[in-house]
Design an enzyme around this catalytic site. Structure first.
Site, PDB file in Angstrom:
ATOM      1  N   THR A   1      -6.884  37.505  58.969  1.00 42.74           N
ATOM      2  CA  THR A   1      -8.058  37.146  59.927  1.00 42.74           C
ATOM      3  C   THR A   1      -7.722  36.056  60.867  1.00 42.74           C
ATOM      4  OG1 THR A   1      -9.014  35.533  58.567  1.00 42.74           O
ATOM      5  CG2 THR A   1      -9.604  37.612  58.045  1.00 42.74           C
ATOM      6  N   GLY A   2      -8.283  36.360  62.063  1.00 37.12           N
ATOM      7  CA  GLY A   2      -7.967  35.252  63.118  1.00 37.12           C
ATOM      8  C   GLY A   2      -6.351  35.361  63.500  1.00 37.12           C
ATOM      9  N   GLY A   3      -5.714  36.736  63.429  1.00 39.36           N
ATOM     10  CA  GLY A   3      -4.518  37.066  63.591  1.00 39.36           C
ATOM     11  C   GLY A   3      -3.870  37.370  64.941  1.00 39.36           C
TER      12      GLY A   3
ATOM     13  N   GLY B   1      -1.626  32.117  67.822  1.00 35.76           N
ATOM     14  CA  GLY B   1      -1.399  30.910  67.042  1.00 35.76           C
ATOM     15  C   GLY B   1      -0.768  31.204  65.505  1.00 35.76           C
ATOM     16  N   ILE B   2      -0.972  30.455  64.455  1.00 34.61           N
ATOM     17  CA  ILE B   2      -0.499  30.559  63.038  1.00 34.61           C
ATOM     18  C   ILE B   2      -1.040  31.974  62.505  1.00 34.61           C
ATOM     19  CG2 ILE B   2      -1.019  29.793  60.684  1.00 34.61           C
ATOM     20  CD1 ILE B   2      -1.169  26.916  62.028  1.00 34.61           C
ATOM     21  N   GLY B   3      -2.133  32.569  62.920  1.00 37.14           N
ATOM     22  CA  GLY B   3      -2.490  34.069  62.351  1.00 37.14           C
ATOM     23  C   GLY B   3      -1.434  35.061  63.004  1.00 37.14           C
TER      24      GLY B   3
ATOM     25  N   SER C   1      -6.430  22.257  56.124  1.00 37.81           N
ATOM     26  CA  SER C   1      -5.842  21.494  57.275  1.00 37.81           C
ATOM     27  C   SER C   1      -5.603  20.053  56.586  1.00 37.81           C
ATOM     28  CB  SER C   1      -6.871  21.392  58.141  1.00 37.81           C
ATOM     29  OG  SER C   1      -6.643  20.463  59.194  1.00 37.81           O
TER      30      SER C   1
ATOM     31  N   TYR D   1     -15.227  19.139  61.334  1.00 45.12           N
ATOM     32  CA  TYR D   1     -14.127  20.152  61.162  1.00 45.12           C
ATOM     33  C   TYR D   1     -13.304  19.857  59.723  1.00 45.12           C
ATOM     34  CZ  TYR D   1      -9.623  22.546  61.619  1.00 45.12           C
ATOM     35  OH  TYR D   1      -8.616  23.298  61.449  1.00 45.12           O
TER      36      TYR D   1
END
Length: 250
Positions: A13-15, A18-20, A137, A150
């Site tokens: 998810t969130g791919g 960035g990192i995804g 994080s 956050y």
């Protein structure tokens, strides 16, 4: 050479950035078919083309109806999930005294609500011995000015894993947290605004706080995700793996 995720079905998810995105590419390189989610269709389509062995599904992880649709697509197409990387999320900076209800709602909806209901929606499709990786994080275990909302949302992610491993003992599902430190992603540099000099100034400042003297690259986080997803981590469960150059360790 044996690929570590050969014939696995993975979800990131969130791919789309960035990192995804880096992780989706690495999962595919290791032999997995990857379902990628993102909120923006253009970026999602570009990510699918870049990854190759991938399927894109436009999803806002804070919306349960979107998550149900995602799982329906996966069920009809592949019938199972072997690796679930719950990476969608985000946040922005406001100091105590300036925190708004809108900031709180957006951050916790994306990071906490989205994570919880992504995992819950995926449960029926997770195979015995599946690997679930949640993006944490370093902010969740250390202090950062103007970043408390956050940070609190990421501390919740760590707590989820400690509890969820006790809920699935009969299924052999592994839950772990992957906690990056400062990493050169569009989301991170965007905290400094659109000015390139200010963005580089932010990266330089963050690098000065890291024992290795530099920020991380998305591909470095992705390689750690492959470890947690693969049988190399078959006895790693309930852990928090920091990939931070030592940032949160001193």
């Amino acid at each position: 050479m044996n690929r570590k995720l050969e014939n696995k079905i993975a979800v990131v998810t969130g791919g789309s950035t960035g990192i995804g995105l880096a992780t989706a590419k690495q999962f595919a390189a290791e032999g997995a078919h990857v379902f990628i989610t993102g909120r923006r269709k253009a970026e999602l389509d570009a990510a699918v083309a870049e990854v190759g062995n991938a399927t894109g599904v436009q999803v806002d992880s804070s919306k349960l109806s979107d998550l149900e649709r995602l799982m329906s697509v996966i069920k009809e197409s592949k019938g199972r999930i072997d690796v679930l990387f719950v990476n969608a999320g985000g946040g922005f900076m406001l100091p105590l005294g300036a925190i708004t209800e809108a900031q709180y709602d957006e951050t916790f909806d994306r990071n906490v609500k989205g994570t919880l209901f992504t995992v819950q929606a995926a449960l029926p499709l997770l195979t015995k011995g599946a690997s679930v990786i949640l993006t944490g994080s370093t902010a969740g275990s250390s202090g950062t000015p103007a970043f408390s909302v956050y940070a609190a949302s990421k501390a919740a992610i760590r707590s989820f894993v400690r509890n969820w491993i006790l809920d699935v003992t009969d299924r052999g599902i592994r839950f772990n947290v992957l906690s990056p430190g400062a990493t050169r992603t569009p989301g991170l540099v965007g905290l400094a605004g659109p000015d390139a000099a200010q963005q580089q100034g932010l990266l330089n400042h963050m690098a000065s706080q890291i024992p290795m003297g530099r920020v991380g690259e998305p591909e470095e986080i992705a390689r750690a995700a492959v470890f947690l997803a693969s049988d190399d981590a078959s006895f790693v469960n309930g852990s928090e793996l920091f990939v931070d150059g030592g940032q949160a360790q001193v």
